[in-house]
Every structure is written in C-alpha cells, then in structure tokens.
Scaffold this motif. Structure first.
Motif, PDB file in Angstrom:
ATOM      1  N   ILE A   1      -2.643  13.294   2.658  1.00 43.64           N
ATOM      2  CA  ILE A   1      -2.322  14.499   3.360  1.00 43.64           C
ATOM      3  C   ILE A   1      -2.857  15.681   2.819  1.00 43.64           C
ATOM      4  CG2 ILE A   1      -0.379  15.755   3.840  1.00 43.64           C
ATOM      5  CD1 ILE A   1       1.167  13.399   3.981  1.00 43.64           C
ATOM      6  N   ARG A   2      -2.866  15.870   1.462  1.00 45.77           N
ATOM      7  CA  ARG A   2      -3.418  17.024   0.715  1.00 45.77           C
ATOM      8  C   ARG A   2      -4.976  17.011   1.065  1.00 45.77           C
ATOM      9  NH1 ARG A   2      -1.891  15.638  -3.924  1.00 45.77           N
ATOM     10  NH2 ARG A   2      -0.311  16.979  -4.006  1.00 45.77           N
ATOM     11  N   HIS A   3      -5.965  16.052   0.986  1.00 43.21           N
ATOM     12  CA  HIS A   3      -7.233  16.152   1.140  1.00 43.21           C
ATOM     13  C   HIS A   3      -7.619  16.018   2.572  1.00 43.21           C
ATOM     14  CE1 HIS A   3      -7.614  16.317  -3.256  1.00 43.21           C
ATOM     15  NE2 HIS A   3      -7.015  15.123  -3.372  1.00 43.21           N
ATOM     16  N   ARG A   4      -6.722  15.547   3.626  1.00 39.62           N
ATOM     17  CA  ARG A   4      -7.099  15.121   4.832  1.00 39.62           C
ATOM     18  C   ARG A   4      -8.320  14.071   5.247  1.00 39.62           C
ATOM     19  NH1 ARG A   4      -5.711  20.723   8.040  1.00 39.62           N
ATOM     20  NH2 ARG A   4      -3.775  21.202   6.648  1.00 39.62           N
ATOM     21  N   THR A   5      -8.262  12.975   4.306  1.00 37.53           N
ATOM     22  CA  THR A   5      -8.989  12.103   4.263  1.00 37.53           C
ATOM     23  C   THR A   5      -8.639  10.700   4.553  1.00 37.53           C
ATOM     24  OG1 THR A   5      -9.170  11.810   2.058  1.00 37.53           O
ATOM     25  CG2 THR A   5     -10.706  13.189   2.844  1.00 37.53           C
ATOM     26  N   PRO A   6      -9.063   9.686   4.930  1.00 40.87           N
ATOM     27  CA  PRO A   6      -8.399   8.372   5.196  1.00 40.87           C
ATOM     28  C   PRO A   6      -8.238   7.448   4.146  1.00 40.87           C
ATOM     29  CG  PRO A   6     -10.656   8.214   6.138  1.00 40.87           C
ATOM     30  CD  PRO A   6     -10.481   9.849   5.771  1.00 40.87           C
ATOM     31  N   LEU A   7      -7.533   6.535   4.176  1.00 44.54           N
ATOM     32  CA  LEU A   7      -7.327   5.661   2.822  1.00 44.54           C
ATOM     33  C   LEU A   7      -7.774   4.188   3.041  1.00 44.54           C
ATOM     34  CD1 LEU A   7      -3.915   6.642   1.563  1.00 44.54           C
ATOM     35  CD2 LEU A   7      -6.155   7.146   0.482  1.00 44.54           C
ATOM     36  N   LEU A   8      -8.316   3.537   2.117  1.00 43.57           N
ATOM     37  CA  LEU A   8      -8.353   2.210   2.427  1.00 43.57           C
ATOM     38  C   LEU A   8      -7.920   1.403   0.985  1.00 43.57           C
ATOM     39  CD1 LEU A   8      -9.603  -0.741   3.058  1.00 43.57           C
ATOM     40  CD2 LEU A   8     -11.735   0.079   2.001  1.00 43.57           C
ATOM     41  N   ILE A   9      -6.634   0.917   1.276  1.00 37.25           N
ATOM     42  CA  ILE A   9      -5.971   0.216  -0.247  1.00 37.25           C
ATOM     43  C   ILE A   9      -6.282  -1.367   0.010  1.00 37.25           C
ATOM     44  CG2 ILE A   9      -3.802  -0.039  -1.202  1.00 37.25           C
ATOM     45  CD1 ILE A   9      -4.818   2.920  -1.006  1.00 37.25           C
ATOM     46  N   ARG A  10      -6.990  -1.865  -0.879  1.00 38.04           N
ATOM     47  CA  ARG A  10      -7.473  -3.206  -0.981  1.00 38.04           C
ATOM     48  C   ARG A  10      -6.360  -4.094  -1.480  1.00 38.04           C
ATOM     49  NH1 ARG A  10     -12.668  -3.581   0.273  1.00 38.04           N
ATOM     50  NH2 ARG A  10     -14.124  -1.843   0.036  1.00 38.04           N
ATOM     51  N   ASP A  11      -5.603  -3.856  -2.538  1.00 32.73           N
ATOM     52  CA  ASP A  11      -4.751  -4.628  -3.124  1.00 32.73           C
ATOM     53  C   ASP A  11      -3.242  -3.912  -3.211  1.00 32.73           C
ATOM     54  OD1 ASP A  11      -3.339  -6.652  -4.551  1.00 32.73           O
ATOM     55  OD2 ASP A  11      -4.596  -6.658  -6.272  1.00 32.73           O
ATOM     56  N   ALA A  12      -2.902  -4.049  -1.873  1.00 32.85           N
ATOM     57  CA  ALA A  12      -1.697  -3.120  -1.882  1.00 32.85           C
ATOM     58  C   ALA A  12      -0.336  -3.552  -2.640  1.00 32.85           C
ATOM     59  CB  ALA A  12      -1.292  -3.220  -0.251  1.00 32.85           C
ATOM     60  N   PRO A  13      -0.154  -4.862  -2.785  1.00 34.51           N
ATOM     61  CA  PRO A  13       1.136  -5.141  -3.514  1.00 34.51           C
ATOM     62  C   PRO A  13       1.085  -4.825  -5.042  1.00 34.51           C
ATOM     63  CG  PRO A  13       0.388  -7.073  -2.355  1.00 34.51           C
ATOM     64  CD  PRO A  13      -0.703  -5.880  -2.061  1.00 34.51           C
ATOM     65  N   LYS A  14      -0.376  -4.836  -5.516  1.00 37.68           N
ATOM     66  CA  LYS A  14      -0.182  -4.413  -7.013  1.00 37.68           C
ATOM     67  C   LYS A  14      -0.604  -2.971  -6.958  1.00 37.68           C
ATOM     68  CE  LYS A  14      -2.101  -8.661  -8.475  1.00 37.68           C
ATOM     69  NZ  LYS A  14      -3.072  -9.384  -9.238  1.00 37.68           N
ATOM     70  N   HIS A  15      -0.846  -2.224  -5.981  1.00 41.84           N
ATOM     71  CA  HIS A  15      -0.979  -0.727  -6.100  1.00 41.84           C
ATOM     72  C   HIS A  15       0.222  -0.049  -6.535  1.00 41.84           C
ATOM     73  CE1 HIS A  15      -2.379   3.477  -5.177  1.00 41.84           C
ATOM     74  NE2 HIS A  15      -3.603   2.815  -5.063  1.00 41.84           N
ATOM     75  N   PRO A  16       0.303   0.963  -7.571  1.00 42.70           N
ATOM     76  CA  PRO A  16       1.467   1.654  -8.074  1.00 42.70           C
ATOM     77  C   PRO A  16       2.036   2.558  -7.321  1.00 42.70           C
ATOM     78  CG  PRO A  16      -0.477   2.365  -9.358  1.00 42.70           C
ATOM     79  CD  PRO A  16      -1.093   1.191  -8.399  1.00 42.70           C
ATOM     80  N   ARG A  17       1.363   3.173  -6.130  1.00 45.19           N
ATOM     81  CA  ARG A  17       1.877   4.212  -5.298  1.00 45.19           C
ATOM     82  C   ARG A  17       1.978   3.845  -3.738  1.00 45.19           C
ATOM     83  NH1 ARG A  17      -2.439   8.919  -6.193  1.00 45.19           N
ATOM     84  NH2 ARG A  17      -0.694  10.076  -5.249  1.00 45.19           N
ATOM     85  N   THR A  18       1.987   2.750  -3.336  1.00 47.79           N
ATOM     86  CA  THR A  18       2.265   2.396  -2.000  1.00 47.79           C
ATOM     87  C   THR A  18       3.851   2.323  -1.805  1.00 47.79           C
ATOM     88  OG1 THR A  18       2.397  -0.153  -2.776  1.00 47.79           O
ATOM     89  CG2 THR A  18       0.336   0.793  -1.941  1.00 47.79           C
ATOM     90  N   HIS A  19       3.987   2.183  -0.571  1.00 43.15           N
ATOM     91  CA  HIS A  19       5.477   2.365   0.155  1.00 43.15           C
ATOM     92  C   HIS A  19       6.145   0.803  -0.070  1.00 43.15           C
ATOM     93  CE1 HIS A  19       8.910   2.929   2.364  1.00 43.15           C
ATOM     94  NE2 HIS A  19       8.573   3.824   2.762  1.00 43.15           N
ATOM     95  N   PRO A  20       6.766   0.781  -1.210  1.00 46.36           N
ATOM     96  CA  PRO A  20       7.400  -0.908  -1.684  1.00 46.36           C
ATOM     97  C   PRO A  20       8.093  -1.296  -0.392  1.00 46.36           C
ATOM     98  CG  PRO A  20       8.673   0.942  -2.785  1.00 46.36           C
ATOM     99  CD  PRO A  20       7.669   1.844  -2.182  1.00 46.36           C
ATOM    100  N   GLU A  21       9.039  -0.657   0.318  1.00 43.43           N
ATOM    101  CA  GLU A  21       9.830  -1.362   1.228  1.00 43.43           C
ATOM    102  C   GLU A  21       8.910  -1.814   2.454  1.00 43.43           C
ATOM    103  OE1 GLU A  21      12.491   1.172  -1.015  1.00 43.43           O
ATOM    104  OE2 GLU A  21      10.425   1.550   0.011  1.00 43.43           O
ATOM    105  N   LEU A  22       7.790  -1.152   2.910  1.00 46.61           N
ATOM    106  CA  LEU A  22       6.850  -1.271   3.772  1.00 46.61           C
ATOM    107  C   LEU A  22       6.031  -2.776   3.481  1.00 46.61           C
ATOM    108  CD1 LEU A  22       5.804   1.973   5.649  1.00 46.61           C
ATOM    109  CD2 LEU A  22       6.963   0.105   6.483  1.00 46.61           C
TER     110      LEU A  22
END
Length: 410
Positions: free
Chosen positions: A197-218
C-alpha cells in the motif's frame, strides 16, 4: 562431463525454436541446457532445481551465458585445444536457443495475458454499482487463470475481506471472506501488504507459510504456498487489495502472474472511479426528479383551483365534471391541525393520497382521480411515508387506520 574426444553435446528437445513451443517445452529445454552447462562449464551451481519457473530459468540462463563467455576466454588464453573450445561454443549456442525460447514463450504469455485482462475488464464495465463490482471482481480475477481470488477493502487502516471466489470449492470462498473479515487486520508493519500500500506496487510471496508478515488466518484457511497481490487505487487513494494464487497451468504463481494481477487492478481502479461518478450522478438526478415532482404538484394544484374561474361559462372545461379542488394555500395546510398524532403533520393533499392508498388504489389510479401526474403522487407518498415513520405503503395504511381509530375514541 561430455565426451571430449569428439566434442559432441546431446541435441536438445524442441530446441529448433518453433513458434508453437509451449511454456512447458521451453522450461524443459532450459532445464536440459542448464544441466549440460553445469557439466561442460564445470559450474555445479548452474544446475537447474527440480522445479523451474520462467523467472528463475531466465536468471539461471543469463548466469550460464556469462559463465560460458568467461570459460571460453579462459580456454583461449590457455590454448587448451579446439575440442574444448568447440564444446563451449556449442554450449553458448544452445544457451542462446534456450533463452530465445524462454523470451518467445514469455512474449506469447504476456500477449495472452493482456487479452484476458481486457476481456475481464470489458465484462466489469457493465456493472452499475460499486457493490456489484466488488462482488464480481474475484470471479473475473479467476478467469485470468487463477484458481482462487479475494477482494478486500482498505478502511481506516484496516484490511477487511469482502468477497472471494474459488473454482473448486464455493465453501472455501466463504471461509476466506470470514477469515479476513471476522477480525480485521490493522495494516501495520506486521503485514507485508502494508508495504504494498505504501509503495503502491504489487507483491509476489513465494513461500507464504514461512513468511513472517503474511495474514496467518488466511494462510491457514487457504493452505496457499505462494500468492500474488496488487493494490486497488481510485482517485489517488488505495481503497482495496486484490489477492490470487494457484495459476491453473503452473499450480503456483510467478512474476508474470504478479504483473497480470497488477494490470487488472489498474484497469479496475479506473472502472471504480467511473462507477462512483455514475452513482453520484444518479443520486443527483433522483434528487432533481423529486424536487421537480414537488414543483409540478404545486403547479397542478394551482391550475386546477384557479383555471376554472378564468374560463368563460359553458366552455368545454366547465362541461367536464371535476371534484372540488382546494386552493394551493389550503392544500399545504395540515388536515388535522389539532391532532397530536403524526396525522396532524400531513397536508390536505397528503391525506387525500393516504385515503386512496387505504382503498387499495395504485399510483396511476390516484393520479387520475386527483388530476395530477404519477410523479406527483409518488412525491406525496414519499412525504407521507416519512411523516408517518412508515417504510412502505402497507405500513402507512396500517398506521392511518390506527391513528384514525384513536381519533374516533378520543
């Protein structure tokens, strides 16, 4: 290592670079070339991983090409012989063929992607409200080639899921929305989407379960391993987030998927702006229509009360029997000025309309009997509903009978 006696390197499958080569073929060629390059160039790190996506393949092929140039220069300086030099030169050509295949595949995929995005956006342009856009957006994202998609709004620095879509499981779509809306997440540094949101650029998260800043419930609900996301910008503000995962062809997501979702998001932002503007115009039009109906009503009443006195006796107007019509000033006065119930707030004309409603008459019938337009009747109905605190005509009639009973008993 390849046989140095004749310098032969095995032919590559599909290396002729036909225009109809699929992405799978291009990646197979890249995998083979990288395996050979790691042996011929004696660079074990060039070996391709078991699963290879187009982005990683391009990076490894570029590294292999640099290694080949370095190796060739080294062999020539050391005068190691033509066989070894020939092997590296052949390797260079095969690396070039493989890279060309990857670029061609990427170009064709981008062309197909652009076409799919245009088709999805064209369908969404038919939406009449922002609510309809929000509901339909996840399914249109899925049509781009994703198995699952989620639309969220950003409000008061919170991430709130609103609508979702899953090709294989409708219940999963509901579960995604529930997980992302039951306890809205504050958009802080704890979430990687905050950076998006801050940089207004898209994301690609490759290893979502191990990423420390993803939405855990989702992540728990979807079980996703990788996802792409893009900000939805309207009128210069980030108003929503788009998420997608599981490309139907690759089973995962890559840089092309990220750019495709971002392209869709940019187009959707323009459609949202247009739809908001359309809704505002529609609201203004309704307000003007209501105002015009009120003015039209006053003119009708004035003409009905005064026109007869201006026409000569015996004219056609006098020949037509008309019900007694009150003057505008009297019509605007309360019918029951001494009544303490909401009936006391109704004008004489509004009481007339209410009595007709109580008789079960439709707007057209009331308009014909009162010699006014349908719009005028609608305006009166709207006003009397508000004054009686009723939400519909049936409730207004019920309140009318109740208050009249109170008057009779008083």
């Amino acid at each position: 290592m390849a046989n140095e006696d004749n310098g032969a390197i095995p032919p590559l499958p599909g290396a002729q670079g036909r225009a109809d080569d699929s992405e799978h073929q291009a990646l197979t060629v890249a995998h083979t070339v990288l395996s050979l390059a790691s042996q011929v160039l004696q660079e074990p790190l060039l070996a391709a991983p078991e699963t290879l996506d187009p982005a990683v393949a391009q990076e490894r092929m570029a590294a292999a090409e640099r290694a080949a140039v370095t190796k060739l220069g080294q062999l020539r300086r050391e005068e190691r012989g033509m066989v070894a030099i020939h092997q590296v030169e052949v390797m260079q050509m095969q690396i070039g063929i493989a890279r060309a295949l990857l670029r061609e595949t990427a170009r064709r995929r981008q062309t197909a992607t652009l076409h799919r995005v245009q088709q999805s956006l064209r369908r969404l342009r038919g939406a009449n409200t922002v609510a309809e856009l929000v509901k339909r957006a996840p399914e249109e994202i899925s049509r781009l080639g994703f198995n699952r998609a989620l639309f969220s709004r950003v409000q008061h620095a919170q991430w709130i899921a609103v609508s979702g879509y899953s090709r294989t499981d409708a219940n999963l779509a509901d579960a995604m929305v529930e997980a992302g809306s039951s306890a809205p997440r504050q958009l802080t540094r704890a979430l990687v989407e905050t950076d998006m949101i801050r940089h207004r650029t898209p994301l690609l998260i490759r290893d979502a379960p191990k990423h420390p800043r993803t939405h855990p419930e989702l992540i728990e609900v979807t079980g996703t391993h990788a996802y792409v996301a893009a900000p939805l910008v309207s009128r210069g503000n980030v108003v929503g987030l788009l998420h997608a995962d599981e490309n139907e062809e690759t089973g995962t997501v890559d840089l092309v998927d990220r750019e495709m979702l971002n392209l869709f998001s940019e187009g959707l932002g323009s459609i949202v702006e247009r739809t908001v503007f359309y809704e505002q115009l529609s609201s203004l039009k309704q307000q003007l229509t209501d105002h015009a109906s009120t003015v039209h009503d006053l003119i009708d009443e004035f003409v009905q009360s005064d026109l007869g006195s201006l026409l000569p006796a015996g004219s056609a107007a006098h020949a037509v029997p008309r019900p007694p019509v009150l003057t505008p000033s009297r019509n605007a006065l309360p019918y029951y000025p001494d009544d303490t119930t909401p009936l006391g707030t109704l004008t004489r004309r509004e009481m007339e309309v209410l009595r007709h409603l109580a008789n079960g008459e439709a707007n057209a019938e009331i308009a014909a009997q009162l010699f006014v337009s349908d719009g005028t009747v609608k305006s009166h109905v709207k006003h009397l509903l508000r004054k009686l605190g009723a939400t519909n005509r049936a409730e207004a009639v019920s309140r009318y009978h109740y208050f009249m009973q109170q008057r009779r008993e008083a």
